[in-house]
Scaffold this motif. Structure first.
Motif, PDB file in Angstrom:
ATOM      1  N   THR A   1       0.845  -1.186   0.000  1.00 49.08           N
ATOM      2  CA  THR A   1       0.000   0.000   0.000  1.00 49.08           C
ATOM      3  C   THR A   1       0.873   1.224   0.000  1.00 49.08           C
ATOM      4  O   THR A   1       1.506   1.550   0.988  1.00 49.08           O
ATOM      5  CB  THR A   1      -0.902   0.007   1.243  1.00 49.08           C
ATOM      6  OG1 THR A   1      -1.488  -1.274   1.371  1.00 49.08           O
ATOM      7  CG2 THR A   1      -1.986   1.045   1.136  1.00 49.08           C
TER       8      THR A   1
ATOM      9  N   VAL B   1      -6.520  -3.058  -2.673  1.00 43.92           N
ATOM     10  CA  VAL B   1      -6.493  -2.643  -1.264  1.00 43.92           C
ATOM     11  C   VAL B   1      -7.301  -1.355  -1.066  1.00 43.92           C
ATOM     12  O   VAL B   1      -8.186  -1.285  -0.221  1.00 43.92           O
ATOM     13  CB  VAL B   1      -5.040  -2.449  -0.766  1.00 43.92           C
ATOM     14  CG1 VAL B   1      -5.032  -1.885   0.659  1.00 43.92           C
ATOM     15  CG2 VAL B   1      -4.290  -3.774  -0.788  1.00 43.92           C
TER      16      VAL B   1
ATOM     17  N   GLU C   1     -10.969  -1.404  -1.256  1.00 39.36           N
ATOM     18  CA  GLU C   1     -11.565  -2.135  -0.123  1.00 39.36           C
ATOM     19  C   GLU C   1     -12.080  -3.511  -0.538  1.00 39.36           C
ATOM     20  O   GLU C   1     -13.126  -3.968  -0.098  1.00 39.36           O
ATOM     21  CB  GLU C   1     -12.667  -1.292   0.541  1.00 39.36           C
ATOM     22  CG  GLU C   1     -12.111   0.008   1.131  1.00 39.36           C
ATOM     23  CD  GLU C   1     -13.178   0.915   1.739  1.00 39.36           C
ATOM     24  OE1 GLU C   1     -14.375   0.556   1.696  1.00 39.36           O
ATOM     25  OE2 GLU C   1     -12.818   1.982   2.259  1.00 39.36           O
TER      26      GLU C   1
ATOM     27  N   GLU D   1      -7.697  -7.211   2.250  1.00 39.15           N
ATOM     28  CA  GLU D   1      -6.722  -6.692   3.206  1.00 39.15           C
ATOM     29  C   GLU D   1      -5.631  -7.750   3.307  1.00 39.15           C
ATOM     30  O   GLU D   1      -5.918  -8.951   3.268  1.00 39.15           O
ATOM     31  CB  GLU D   1      -7.380  -6.463   4.567  1.00 39.15           C
ATOM     32  CG  GLU D   1      -6.493  -5.744   5.578  1.00 39.15           C
ATOM     33  CD  GLU D   1      -6.156  -4.315   5.139  1.00 39.15           C
ATOM     34  OE1 GLU D   1      -4.976  -4.106   4.766  1.00 39.15           O
ATOM     35  OE2 GLU D   1      -7.039  -3.449   5.158  1.00 39.15           O
TER      36      GLU D   1
ATOM     37  N   TYR E   1      -5.295 -13.855   2.012  1.00 31.34           N
ATOM     38  CA  TYR E   1      -5.882 -12.510   2.000  1.00 31.34           C
ATOM     39  C   TYR E   1      -7.257 -12.513   2.653  1.00 31.34           C
ATOM     40  O   TYR E   1      -7.996 -13.500   2.576  1.00 31.34           O
ATOM     41  CB  TYR E   1      -6.019 -12.011   0.548  1.00 31.34           C
ATOM     42  CG  TYR E   1      -4.727 -12.086  -0.219  1.00 31.34           C
ATOM     43  CD1 TYR E   1      -3.759 -11.097  -0.100  1.00 31.34           C
ATOM     44  CD2 TYR E   1      -4.442 -13.172  -1.049  1.00 31.34           C
ATOM     45  CE1 TYR E   1      -2.558 -11.177  -0.796  1.00 31.34           C
ATOM     46  CE2 TYR E   1      -3.243 -13.268  -1.738  1.00 31.34           C
ATOM     47  CZ  TYR E   1      -2.308 -12.261  -1.604  1.00 31.34           C
ATOM     48  OH  TYR E   1      -1.118 -12.345  -2.279  1.00 31.34           O
TER      49      TYR E   1
ATOM     50  N   ARG F   1     -12.897  -8.759   1.782  1.00 28.93           N
ATOM     51  CA  ARG F   1     -13.790  -7.813   2.439  1.00 28.93           C
ATOM     52  C   ARG F   1     -15.191  -7.863   1.808  1.00 28.93           C
ATOM     53  O   ARG F   1     -15.372  -8.458   0.735  1.00 28.93           O
ATOM     54  CB  ARG F   1     -13.180  -6.412   2.383  1.00 28.93           C
ATOM     55  CG  ARG F   1     -11.817  -6.357   3.082  1.00 28.93           C
ATOM     56  CD  ARG F   1     -11.215  -4.967   3.106  1.00 28.93           C
ATOM     57  NE  ARG F   1     -11.981  -4.052   3.954  1.00 28.93           N
ATOM     58  CZ  ARG F   1     -11.674  -2.777   4.157  1.00 28.93           C
ATOM     59  NH1 ARG F   1     -10.595  -2.257   3.579  1.00 28.93           N
ATOM     60  NH2 ARG F   1     -12.420  -2.017   4.933  1.00 28.93           N
TER      61      ARG F   1
END
Length: 525
Positions: free
Chosen positions: A6, A61, A64, A67, A75, A78
């Motif tokens: 990130t 990432v 969203e 994560e 991983y 989400r």
């Protein structure tokens, strides 16, 4: 790769992906006035055309979707991702039930004796099998494998359940996770150590029935990609070298990523023949009272599909979601100016969401008052929401809304009176447009070649190569060896069912022997 991908967004030193927090109260402890965030901090650091790998890592990432977890190659999926998976699952599950396929669930643990029963199959998966060797502090007497796929888990029980021809066909599917402990570079969705999928396992009395189902399922996979994810795919058959280990033949849908010049196997439908039936003694008494072996298929698609969607449709602003799989199809954003009727605008936003929701459209309003409209635009663009509706004082006065498309930024004002009808039309238009644009980009990369020199030139230009081939395994191995380099070796992707004309006397591009078919070649994920 985990944990370090990130990057700072836009060179502004702001945190990306919705991490801009509420503004502090004014310094000095005096007023309680809220600070409205105007700088988005959401821009991506990398451009899709300039650094595809870093761009992809940022998008999944900051959008969203995932994560990073503290175990490499694993991983967290989400809710934004799971809603896409559920949309595909809802379609596919209903379709296989029409084919009288029933859902079940088998354990994720496999005993070594069963796993090693089918030698060729096990050799194909052996390097990726994860083993449980301890219980607490005690070593297990016999290590237990975690399923990389479930043929060897399920088939001992098929042998038990199938006795006569009336027990056939047996058609089961499970939605589950599998673990493959790969050591190549992990990439979210595309190559991970644990992933979600469905796996179908079916048994028939005849090869004809098995052959028919292989193609029925492959057509459903085409529909998942083309109708839901808006991604064009090629249906075809894998080479002997690339087929499923232990199977008779493998069919697949193949996608292509123009930015990287790599093919990607989208989903596979295998005819296993009678190999597993022989190993696991899955026999039945046929209608004549004679002993016979079943014919089997297995087929699967996984969360890899979602990664392909991101790669194909995403842009420098972030995700671009096809409306059919978007958790939020329409985001409604109030745009109150100074001295405007803020409450009236907020009420109009809420009313708009209710109207769209009642019509079956997935709509939400972003009424947070600590973010500016500009910040919200960037945030929801990053998350790929297909349509944005803006409502300001002028819109309120004119009983209209402004609608902005995510895929091409086109804007149009729509009267509230025809809102539902026009939004539905726009969502259909966006779905089709995404597919059409992706198809044009893919087709522009297809290069038909007939000689080795043309092949090498096209490979250097990151093309999806269609070439005449003699269909010999040694020749394919030779092509792999001769093209091996930093970018990875080239291999067959599939032999398409739709074959171009092959004039008599056409020679194989690689061996100079008589060509038997046209096949797609390229580097792949």
């Amino acid at each position: 790769m985990a944990g370090g991908q990130t990057k700072k967004a836009g060179g502004e030193g702001k945190k990306g992906g919705g991490e801009t927090k509420k503004g502090n109260a004014n310094a000095g402890g005096g007023g309680k006035k809220k600070e409205v965030k105007k700088e988005t901090g959401l821009g991506l650091s990398y451009k899709k055309d300039e650094n595809f790998g870093e761009w992809y890592s940022e998008v999944v990432v900051h959008g969203e979707m995932i994560e990073y977890y503290d175990i490499s190659g694993c991983y967290i999926l989400r809710p934004w991702t799971m809603s896409i998976w559920e949309a595909m699952q809802e379609f596919f599950d209903a379709e296989i039930k029409k084919l009288k396929i029933k859902n079940c669930y088998f354990p994720l643990f496999v005993s070594p004796t069963v796993l090693q029963k089918e030698k060729e199959h096990v050799e194909g998966f052996a390097p990726e099998v994860a083993w449980v060797t301890k219980s607490g502090q005690s070593d297990l007497e016999v290590p237990i494998a975690i399923r990389p796929t479930s043929e060897t888990v399920m088939y001992p029980y098929y042998s038990k359940w199938i006795r006569g021809h009336r027990d056939l066909p047996l058609k089961l599917n499970q939605w589950c996770n599998v673990v493959r402990w790969e050591f190549s570079n992990p990439t979210p969705f595309i190559r991970s150590r644990e992933f979600l999928w469905q796996e179908g396992h079916t048994a028939f009395a005849t090869k004809a029935e098995a052959d028919e189902e292989v193609l029925d399922i492959l057509e459903l996979y085409r529909r998942v990609y083309e109708e839901y994810l808006a991604i064009p795919v090629i249906k075809g058959k894998k080479s002997e070298l690339e087929k499923f280990a232990g199977g008779l033949y493998t069919t697949s849908v193949e996608a292509f990523i123009p930015n990287t010049g790599r093919g990607i196997q989208g989903a596979t439908s295998h005819c296993l023949g009678q190999n597993f039936a022989k190993m696991f003694e899955i026999n039945f008494e046929d209608e004549k009272g004679e002993k016979a072996m079943v014919w089997q298929n297995s087929w699967a698609y996984s969360t890899r599909t979602i990664g392909v969607m991101v790669m194909v449709h995403g842009d420098d602003k972030g995700l671009v979601l096809p409306p059919k799989v978007a958790a939020v199809q329409v985001i409604v954003i109030p745009v109150p100016f100074k001295d405007a009727d803020t409450q009236g605008i907020f009420d109009a936003c809420t009313s708009t969401v209710n109207t769209l929701t009642e019509a079956g459209i997935h709509a939400e309003a972003d009424l947070r008052d600590n973010y500016s409209p500009g910040w919200k635009y960037s945030h929801w663009e990053l998350k790929g929401v297909p349509l944005r509706i803006e409502i300001g004082p002028r819109d309120l006065a004119n009983s209209q809304v402004r609608v902005v498309r995510r895929d091409n930024s086109a804007k149009v004002d729509i009267p509230m009176a025809s809102l539902v009808e026009q939004v539905k039309d726009l969502l259909v238009t966006i779905q089709k447009s995404l597919y059409d644009v992706a198809t044009q980009k893919r087709d522009a990369c297809i290069q038909k070649v007939t000689t080795w020199d043309e092949f090498i030139e096209a490979l250097g230009q990151k093309k999806l190569i269609l070439a005449p081939w003699c269909d010999e395994e040694e020749v394919e191995k030779d092509v792999k060896a001769r093209t091996k380099g930093e970018m990875g070796a080239c291999k067959t992707l599939c032999t398409p069912f739709e074959q171009p004309d092959l004039p008599e006397g056409t020679l194989c591009f690689a061996s100079g022997k008589p060509a038997k078919k046209w096949s797609y070649w390229g580097r792949s994920y």
